[in-house]
Design an enzyme around this catalytic site. Sequence first.
Site, PDB file in Angstrom:
ATOM      1  N   ASP A 137       0.830  -1.208   0.000  1.00 15.56           N
ATOM      2  CA  ASP A 137       0.000   0.000   0.000  1.00 15.56           C
ATOM      3  C   ASP A 137       0.866   1.260   0.000  1.00 15.56           C
ATOM      4  O   ASP A 137       0.573   2.233  -0.698  1.00 15.56           O
ATOM      5  CB  ASP A 137      -0.918   0.005   1.225  1.00 15.56           C
ATOM      6  CG  ASP A 137      -2.308  -0.538   0.919  1.00 15.56           C
ATOM      7  OD1 ASP A 137      -2.613  -0.749  -0.265  1.00 15.56           O
ATOM      8  OD2 ASP A 137      -3.083  -0.756   1.863  1.00 15.56           O
ATOM      9  N   LYS A 170      -6.188  -0.587  -5.490  1.00 12.44           N
ATOM     10  CA  LYS A 170      -6.269   0.446  -4.463  1.00 12.44           C
ATOM     11  C   LYS A 170      -4.950   0.546  -3.697  1.00 12.44           C
ATOM     12  O   LYS A 170      -4.327  -0.468  -3.376  1.00 12.44           O
ATOM     13  CB  LYS A 170      -7.400   0.157  -3.472  1.00 12.44           C
ATOM     14  CG  LYS A 170      -8.766   0.372  -4.061  1.00 12.44           C
ATOM     15  CD  LYS A 170      -9.834   0.604  -2.997  1.00 12.44           C
ATOM     16  CE  LYS A 170     -10.054  -0.592  -2.116  1.00 12.44           C
ATOM     17  NZ  LYS A 170     -11.235  -0.392  -1.243  1.00 12.44           N
ATOM     18  N   LYS A 179      -8.416   4.589   9.001  1.00  6.43           N
ATOM     19  CA  LYS A 179      -7.857   3.543   8.158  1.00  6.43           C
ATOM     20  C   LYS A 179      -7.895   3.949   6.681  1.00  6.43           C
ATOM     21  O   LYS A 179      -8.945   4.330   6.152  1.00  6.43           O
ATOM     22  CB  LYS A 179      -8.675   2.258   8.373  1.00  6.43           C
ATOM     23  CG  LYS A 179      -8.281   1.095   7.480  1.00  6.43           C
ATOM     24  CD  LYS A 179      -7.123   0.337   8.044  1.00  6.43           C
ATOM     25  CE  LYS A 179      -6.865  -0.928   7.230  1.00  6.43           C
ATOM     26  NZ  LYS A 179      -5.659  -1.612   7.651  1.00  6.43           N
TER      27      LYS A 179
END
Length: 402
Positions: A137, A170, A179
Amino acid sequence: MQSDLQVTERSGDGGLFTVGNPVTHWSVRAYKQVDYEVRVEDDLLSLGNRAILEDVAEGERARRLVVVDSVVDELYGTRIRAYFEHHGVEYGLLVLKDGESFKDMRQVLEVVKALDDFGVDRRREPVIAIGGGVLMDIVGCAAGMYRRGTPWIRIPTTLIGLVDAGVGVKTGVNNDGHKNRVGSYFSADRTLLDRTFLATLDERHIGNGLAEILKIALIKDRRLFALLEQYGARLRGERLQPPADGGADPAAEVVERAIHGMLEELQPNLWEKVLERVVDYGHSFSPVIEMHALPELLHGEAVAIDMAFTTVIAEQRGLVTSDERRRILSVMTGLGLPCWHELCTPKLLVPALRDTVRHRDGQQRLPLPAGIGSAVFVNDLTEDELESAAQLLADLHWGDVR
């Protein structure tokens, strides 16, 4: 007085649309094709395996920035360095802190600085991310922003990365206690999946990934649920490795079905234009629970608590039978996942639902299991239902009911 006249000029996909003469209004419509690959590859760090460098011709001089988390560096750092040195690649290695507590913009900016310091070529030198879902991420977020898009390659080393964080588009990091509050959609050029990395995971992190596999099972795949019900404890204990005797390999089918099910749901809706997403199951209350419990709960553990809670809600609505609820919670336990947490109270669940409503454009769009292997969406969950389900889940946890 001259009346408005609409004129349309098209070039390639989409078009440039104008209104008026002289023109007073321009509208631009363009489309971007997304094309990325998710592929199973065994033993990626073997010196004879060129999958990581398949875009580099033999003998070609190549440069790569490699980003790993601290756990990966400890376990595989020597092999990673040896791999790039063996293939004559000039490389830089950035080691980031591991864990959800460090998933923030400071780490994204560390990657950005490393990209600048290394002098990455914007198109020809993809950044390589080797690590868990948190690392991917972070690197994806940085790659998407750096020069407005720098190619990158994902190599997940955790189960949650293999079946969930490593297959979509994503990216995101936490911000101000929320979050994944900051992020974007930016696909890796390719994701290489190697189950051998899972051999070094502890059982808790295997369970963390199994939670996301269970999510797919509950909302769309009864066969996958049956596999988890039959083999769950074995999969966890054996870390989803192929059997040494070459026998039946249920882990391979479990991983394949989980990834395929996830991609089936993501592909038609990569940018989440449609906000009713069954893959949001387990992710309505868990973000708030997870962030309030940090660092106690892993992501998958928070998702499991959410799934247990919403299974109870579904039972109260007649969508799930008491026997199905017992089977679901039993599978969770077999996978080493929690079914309850002390934060699972109306005090936290009510604001969590409100935050979810904001995230889903003013409606709950709450996926609930309908039996095992399918789901429905509801928009009428009440605070009284939340309180009742939270109490029932607590009673189940403490053994007050069956």
